[in-house]
Scaffold this motif. Structure first.
Motif, mmCIF file in Angstrom:
data_model
loop_
_atom_site.group_PDB
_atom_site.id
_atom_site.type_symbol
_atom_site.label_atom_id
_atom_site.label_comp_id
_atom_site.label_asym_id
_atom_site.label_seq_id
_atom_site.Cartn_x
_atom_site.Cartn_y
_atom_site.Cartn_z
ATOM 1 N N SER A 1 5.126 -8.692 0.866
ATOM 2 C CA SER A 1 6.177 -7.996 1.615
ATOM 3 C C SER A 1 6.051 -6.471 1.496
ATOM 4 N N ILE A 2 5.120 -5.989 0.659
ATOM 5 C CA ILE A 2 4.892 -4.545 0.524
ATOM 6 C C ILE A 2 3.396 -4.287 0.722
ATOM 7 N N PRO A 3 2.953 -4.136 1.959
ATOM 8 C CA PRO A 3 1.519 -3.916 2.203
ATOM 9 C C PRO A 3 1.062 -2.531 1.720
ATOM 10 N N SER A 4 -0.138 -2.491 1.176
ATOM 11 C CA SER A 4 -0.731 -1.222 0.742
ATOM 12 C C SER A 4 -1.933 -0.909 1.641
ATOM 13 N N PRO A 5 -2.388 0.336 1.662
ATOM 14 C CA PRO A 5 -3.432 0.752 2.605
ATOM 15 C C PRO A 5 -4.724 -0.070 2.558
ATOM 16 N N MET A 6 -5.124 -0.542 1.395
ATOM 17 C CA MET A 6 -6.396 -1.257 1.292
ATOM 18 C C MET A 6 -6.220 -2.775 1.246
ATOM 19 N N GLY A 7 -5.002 -3.252 1.418
ATOM 20 C CA GLY A 7 -4.768 -4.685 1.561
ATOM 21 C C GLY A 7 -4.538 -5.465 0.282
ATOM 22 N N ALA A 8 -4.521 -4.829 -0.869
ATOM 23 C CA ALA A 8 -4.246 -5.549 -2.112
ATOM 24 C C ALA A 8 -2.747 -5.761 -2.323
ATOM 25 N N ASN A 9 -1.930 -5.081 -1.525
ATOM 26 C CA ASN A 9 -0.464 -5.181 -1.617
ATOM 27 C C ASN A 9 0.041 -4.839 -3.011
ATOM 28 N N LEU A 10 -0.587 -3.838 -3.601
ATOM 29 C CA LEU A 10 -0.285 -3.399 -4.964
ATOM 30 C C LEU A 10 0.554 -2.126 -4.924
ATOM 31 N N SER A 11 1.694 -2.163 -5.595
ATOM 32 C CA SER A 11 2.598 -1.016 -5.657
ATOM 33 C C SER A 11 2.961 -0.738 -7.111
ATOM 34 N N ALA A 12 3.368 0.506 -7.381
ATOM 35 C CA ALA A 12 3.768 0.911 -8.735
ATOM 36 C C ALA A 12 5.220 1.373 -8.717
ATOM 37 N N PHE A 13 5.873 1.176 -9.862
ATOM 38 C CA PHE A 13 7.276 1.547 -10.004
ATOM 39 C C PHE A 13 7.482 2.244 -11.337
#
Length: 142
Positions: free
Chosen positions: A102-114
């Motif tokens: 539900s949180i896409p990232s630019p390179m497609g790993a859908n990895l986000s930091a908080f």
């Protein structure tokens, strides 16, 4: 007695070894790893070497996959963007990570930091979501 030339040389050495973040110029700066222009402010990352060089990345996964280019003792600072506060770079080792479709990232790993565990946990609401530590993020990239 300190001569002006000695002071100037000391100043140059001090400035050249600075390991503070450099502002990422979104829409202009290119990712060190994939060379794409960095436009997504919620997933950008940056690292600084002890020699004072700064490298910017369009996604956490780009930076993580590039870490093997340096020896750990060469790195001064590793930063990731707090997903909920895109203007804030935070220490990668102290961040809380989430892989979520539900949180896409630019390179497609859908990895986000908080910056805060509670923020990550609040956004982790799909059955396939995966909470990660910095060490787990680094091991995914190998």
């Amino acid at each position: 007695m300190i001569r002006p030339t000695h002071f100037f040389i000391f100043f140059l050495l001090l400035v050249s070894c600075n390991s503070t973040p450099v502002a990422i110029e979104y829409g202009t700066t290119s990712c060190h790893a994939c060379k794409m222009t960095i436009v997504d402010q919620q997933h950008a990352a940056q690292l600084m070497t002890k020699k004072g060089r700064t490298y910017s990345f369009d996604a956490i996964e780009c930076m993580a996959s590039s870490l093997n280019q340096w020896k750990e003792e060469e790195l001064a600072t590793i930063l990731v963007t707090d997903y909920l506060n895109p203007k804030q770079l935070i220490d990668a080792q102290n961040a809380y990570y989430l892989i979520s479709n539900s949180i896409p990232s630019p390179m497609g790993a859908n990895l986000s930091a908080f910056a805060k565990k509670t923020n990550r946990d609040e956004l982790s609401n799909s059955p396939g979501d995966q909470a990660l530590s910095w060490n787990e993020v680094k091991s995914l990239a190998k």
